[in-house]
Design a protein around this motif. Structure first.
Motif, PDB file in Angstrom:
ATOM      1  N   ARG A 157      93.293  -1.049  24.009  1.00 13.42           N
ATOM      2  CA  ARG A 157      91.911  -1.504  23.992  1.00 13.42           C
ATOM      3  C   ARG A 157      91.844  -3.024  23.968  1.00 13.42           C
ATOM      4  O   ARG A 157      92.821  -3.686  23.645  1.00 13.42           O
ATOM      5  CB  ARG A 157      91.172  -0.934  22.771  1.00 13.42           C
ATOM      6  N   LYS A 158      90.679  -3.511  24.288  1.00 13.51           N
ATOM      7  CA  LYS A 158      90.434  -4.950  24.279  1.00 13.51           C
ATOM      8  C   LYS A 158      90.187  -5.423  22.854  1.00 13.51           C
ATOM      9  O   LYS A 158      89.500  -4.761  22.076  1.00 13.51           O
ATOM     10  CB  LYS A 158      89.221  -5.261  25.167  1.00 13.51           C
ATOM     11  N   GLY A 159      90.749  -6.580  22.510  1.00 11.85           N
ATOM     12  CA  GLY A 159      90.545  -7.130  21.181  1.00 11.85           C
ATOM     13  C   GLY A 159      90.902  -8.601  21.146  1.00 11.85           C
ATOM     14  O   GLY A 159      91.320  -9.192  22.154  1.00 11.85           O
ATOM     15  N   VAL A 160      90.754  -9.210  19.970  1.00 16.19           N
ATOM     16  CA  VAL A 160      91.062 -10.632  19.793  1.00 16.19           C
ATOM     17  C   VAL A 160      91.986 -10.804  18.594  1.00 16.19           C
ATOM     18  O   VAL A 160      92.071  -9.948  17.711  1.00 16.19           O
ATOM     19  CB  VAL A 160      89.778 -11.474  19.596  1.00 16.19           C
ATOM     20  N   GLY A 161      92.672 -11.935  18.578  1.00 12.35           N
ATOM     21  CA  GLY A 161      93.684 -12.185  17.572  1.00 12.35           C
ATOM     22  C   GLY A 161      93.170 -12.239  16.146  1.00 12.35           C
ATOM     23  O   GLY A 161      93.924 -11.975  15.209  1.00 12.35           O
ATOM     24  N   LYS A 162      91.902 -12.579  15.954  1.00 13.81           N
ATOM     25  CA  LYS A 162      91.383 -12.642  14.588  1.00 13.81           C
ATOM     26  C   LYS A 162      91.209 -11.253  13.987  1.00 13.81           C
ATOM     27  O   LYS A 162      91.086 -11.118  12.771  1.00 13.81           O
ATOM     28  CB  LYS A 162      90.066 -13.419  14.536  1.00 13.81           C
TER      29      LYS A 162
END
Length: 290
Positions: A157-162
């Motif tokens: 899935r799409k996500g961000v490092g935070k």
């Protein structure tokens, strides 16, 4: 006016300098590179069979940290922003099924992951026609002995490092101040020939170049200086503490961004600048309402 000068670029990293901004802006850009540029990563793992020595949780964690080519991440939606039942805009499905048939230990790597979307694959993925050229170049997941087996289904899935480090597109993102280096030519001229050579060679980054004909020393590329302090200490050892002065510039910074392979380094920088610009526009809009 802020400006960016790219000094070095290859498939894994980018070196550039940014001038005309405050340290807070440079640090904001660094933090966005690490924590806010979206990528794809394995988020859900269903273990159907695992007779390896590693427990299910260990294998799942290793799968999550495998970087995936994320050039298409912009086309996907974050799971928490998508309300429709169709999951094609949020999920990418992978399968992994390997069984060891021989006495030799079998390495199960990211090359063995099969994605249902042919546009997406693990970094350093080798196609079936390329595997005969060399040993597996993928990321090691687990090792199997004879008759051991692993079979899992994964959802990326799409996500961000935070949210989790597995979504961070960078292995490292750092910057340092551009130094201003001043050498007192009058004091330098009082040194003996051997002392001049010793001073020039004292800097491990080979910052200085000594011209024997003119008897002068030149600063080659100040951006390579690592603030090791060796030249300053050497000047003090020679009894000439005012020979060299090193001061950081407050408006110029040298960056190094090294990617994990999920995105090209120039794309990481470009998306980071877009995100930073969006944050500044939002802040300006809120201030205009006051």
């Amino acid at each position: 006016m802020p400006s960016i000068n790219v000094q070095e670029l290859d498939s894994t990293q980018i070196k550039f300098s940014i001038e005309g901004v405050d340290c807070s802006v440079s640090n904001a850009l660094r933090r966005i590179c690490i924590a806010e540029v979206p990528t794809l990563a394995i988020d859900l793992v269903e273990v159907l069979e695992n007779s390896s020595v590693l427990c299910d949780e260990f294998v799942s964690h290793r799968l999550g940290l495998v970087p995936l080519l994320s050039g298409l991440a912009k086309e996907f939606s974050f799971p928490y922003e998508f309300s429709e039942e169709e999951d094609s805009k949020t999920d990418v499905h992978f399968d992994l099924h390997v069984r060891a048939q021989k006495d030799q230990t079998l390495d199960v790597t990211s090359d063995d992951l099969v994605c249902q979307d042919k546009r997406i694959s693990p970094v350093q993925y080798s196609s079936s026609t390329e595997k005969f050229k060399s040993t597996k170049a993928g990321i090691l997941i687990v090792k199997l002995r004879k008759n051991q087996e692993i079979q899992v289904r994964c959802v990326a899935r799409k996500g961000v490092g935070k949210d989790h480090a597995k979504w961070s597109p960078v292995a490292t993102a750092v910057f340092r101040y551009e130094p201003t280096i001043q050498i007192d030519e009058v004091i330098f001229s009082t040194l003996s020939e051997s002392e001049k050579v010793d001073f020039v060679n004292s800097c491990p980054s080979r910052l200085f170049r000594y011209d024997k004909e003119s008897g002068r020393v030149h600063v080659e590329h100040s951006s390579i200086y690592t603030y090791d302090g060796e030249a300053v200490r050497k000047a003090e050892e020679l009894g000439k503490p005012d020979l060299v002065h090193v001061r950081p510039r407050a408006d110029k910074f040298n960056f190094l961004i090294e990617g994990t392979g999920s995105l090209p380094p120039e794309e990481i920088l470009h998306q980071s600048l877009e995100i930073l610009q969006g944050k500044l526009d939002l802040l300006k809009g809120e201030l205009d309402l006051l």
